[in-house]
Design a protein around this motif. Sequence first.
Motif, PDB file in Angstrom:
ATOM      1  N   VAL A   1     -13.880  -4.681   2.744  1.00 20.04           N
ATOM      2  CA  VAL A   1     -12.608  -5.304   2.400  1.00 20.04           C
ATOM      3  C   VAL A   1     -11.837  -4.529   1.332  1.00 20.04           C
ATOM      4  N   GLY A   2     -12.403  -3.460   0.809  1.00 26.26           N
ATOM      5  CA  GLY A   2     -11.769  -2.728  -0.289  1.00 26.26           C
ATOM      6  C   GLY A   2     -10.406  -2.175   0.080  1.00 26.26           C
ATOM      7  N   ILE A   3     -10.343  -1.394   1.166  1.00 24.30           N
ATOM      8  CA  ILE A   3      -9.076  -0.773   1.574  1.00 24.30           C
ATOM      9  C   ILE A   3      -8.061  -1.825   2.037  1.00 24.30           C
ATOM     10  N   PRO A   4      -8.437  -2.802   2.893  1.00 20.36           N
ATOM     11  CA  PRO A   4      -7.461  -3.838   3.263  1.00 20.36           C
ATOM     12  C   PRO A   4      -6.901  -4.586   2.057  1.00 20.36           C
ATOM     13  N   LEU A   5      -7.764  -4.888   1.086  1.00 20.82           N
ATOM     14  CA  LEU A   5      -7.310  -5.611  -0.095  1.00 20.82           C
ATOM     15  C   LEU A   5      -6.331  -4.767  -0.909  1.00 20.82           C
ATOM     16  N   ALA A   6      -6.664  -3.511  -1.138  1.00 23.57           N
ATOM     17  CA  ALA A   6      -5.807  -2.639  -1.938  1.00 23.57           C
ATOM     18  C   ALA A   6      -4.457  -2.414  -1.261  1.00 23.57           C
ATOM     19  N   VAL A   7      -4.464  -2.158   0.060  1.00 21.43           N
ATOM     20  CA  VAL A   7      -3.210  -1.906   0.778  1.00 21.43           C
ATOM     21  C   VAL A   7      -2.353  -3.167   0.827  1.00 21.43           C
ATOM     22  N   SER A   8      -2.982  -4.328   1.016  1.00 20.30           N
ATOM     23  CA  SER A   8      -2.231  -5.586   1.048  1.00 20.30           C
ATOM     24  C   SER A   8      -1.521  -5.840  -0.281  1.00 20.30           C
ATOM     25  N   LEU A   9      -2.238  -5.660  -1.372  1.00 19.42           N
ATOM     26  CA  LEU A   9      -1.650  -5.888  -2.690  1.00 19.42           C
ATOM     27  C   LEU A   9      -0.561  -4.858  -2.992  1.00 19.42           C
ATOM     28  N   MET A  10      -0.779  -3.610  -2.599  1.00 14.48           N
ATOM     29  CA  MET A  10       0.243  -2.588  -2.805  1.00 14.48           C
ATOM     30  C   MET A  10       1.494  -2.917  -1.994  1.00 14.48           C
ATOM     31  N   SER A  11       1.319  -3.409  -0.775  1.00 16.62           N
ATOM     32  CA  SER A  11       2.464  -3.787   0.054  1.00 16.62           C
ATOM     33  C   SER A  11       3.232  -4.941  -0.581  1.00 16.62           C
ATOM     34  N   LEU A  12       2.509  -5.887  -1.143  1.00 17.69           N
ATOM     35  CA  LEU A  12       3.166  -7.003  -1.828  1.00 17.69           C
ATOM     36  C   LEU A  12       3.988  -6.500  -3.007  1.00 17.69           C
ATOM     37  N   LEU A  13       3.422  -5.584  -3.776  1.00 16.50           N
ATOM     38  CA  LEU A  13       4.140  -5.049  -4.934  1.00 16.50           C
ATOM     39  C   LEU A  13       5.393  -4.289  -4.501  1.00 16.50           C
ATOM     40  N   VAL A  14       5.288  -3.513  -3.433  1.00 20.28           N
ATOM     41  CA  VAL A  14       6.453  -2.777  -2.929  1.00 20.28           C
ATOM     42  C   VAL A  14       7.538  -3.734  -2.454  1.00 20.28           C
ATOM     43  N   CYS A  15       7.143  -4.774  -1.714  1.00 22.58           N
ATOM     44  CA  CYS A  15       8.111  -5.761  -1.226  1.00 22.58           C
ATOM     45  C   CYS A  15       8.789  -6.489  -2.384  1.00 22.58           C
ATOM     46  N   GLU A  16       8.001  -6.850  -3.389  1.00 25.27           N
ATOM     47  CA  GLU A  16       8.578  -7.535  -4.549  1.00 25.27           C
ATOM     48  C   GLU A  16       9.541  -6.620  -5.294  1.00 25.27           C
TER      49      GLU A  16
END
Length: 409
Positions: A164-179
């Motif tokens: 789950v490491g990569i999915p978690l990191a990419v998901s959070l990074m995507s959220l930060l970019v969207c915000e």
Amino acid sequence: MDEKKKNYRWYHLLTGFGLLALAVAGIWLIGIIFQVGQDTQLRNMVITAMGMAVICLLVRQEAGERLMQYDNNEHVLRFFLCLGICLAVALACVFLPVGAWPFLVIYITLALYGSTFLGAAAGSVLLMIAVLGSGIQSHMFVMYLVSGMIGVSLFRKLDAEFRVGIPLAVSLMSLLVCETANVVLFANERLNMELFVVPAANVIISAILLLGILKLFSQSVIYRYRVTYMELTAPECELLTRLKEEAREDYYQSMHTAYFCERIAGRLELDVQAVKAAGFYHKIGVLYQNRGEDGEDPADAGKELFDMFHRQHFPPVMQEILKEYLIPERAVRRRETAVLIMADAVTASIIHLLAADKSRNLDYDRIIDSIFKIKMDSGVLSQCRISMNEITQMKKIFKEEKLYYDFLR
């Protein structure tokens, strides 16, 4: 009883419509608090009711057709519990800054405890309810929709290794970019670090919540039966020991079948533990095959076998595979059962041919092609959800194992 009724009972329906009523009541109460007009209030209530009704319909379809992931088909109420909690969070979001909404967590939670499709659909409906209640601009809806879809896609399928490491990191990074693109850049003030406080806090809180949910999910779903499977497939297991003592040939055939089940299930991204364990025990019925003699009804022997599954605490998915395999009148629907059927057929055929002449050189490709043709023509897999592409992959794996067949001599 019809299979769909078994998988979606009346109390599931009542639970779904109970959540619908709570959602409508919640949006009505929010309208009272914010003193919205009657026309807006009525619109919000109607759209909320329709959205929640769609979720209830989708859950019924997914559960009835056994499309929910992991063991979620057997725990529909667990999904409704998650939906209820996420609904409460979505209604509470109207009182929070829009940049702090934890919808990435909501999307992923609903996907894990339901299915990818349910997570995307239910998460979007709850996001719609929060947007209607708060009256924010549509671009904020798009922001959380995109980040939620990214999260659902990345966590689409978690296997026993639980990476789950990569999915978690990419998901959070995507959220930060969207915000950043939708909150920070559109702020009506000079760009400074203070504008990143709310988005950063949302990412940190979402990370903490997701870690907790993933920990709970791994314990309650992914690794729930890991110890049970290890005990059932251990060579010293009582049932396997009995099978080895009373039916030695069937025991070794089961071992080889389990090997192929594990190899194929891993390549096809199926439930490896369940189909491998089913391979070990698909011949266990020979211990009960003589129970029908001396006037005893053979059906009682079958009932005793299935009762043994419960006494030995066979995991539900493993039981389902074995019942589809062992009960002739039961339609084969699970892809894992198809793997077991073909693995058993190939193993049994090659063992039989080699037993006649151990020095004989067999054309394994031709044998495997013939076995697959016979099974497909028989219609045993006519109602199975396995695709032709997966059947082709399965055949290819069998043909790649020519060196292993020497162990069958």
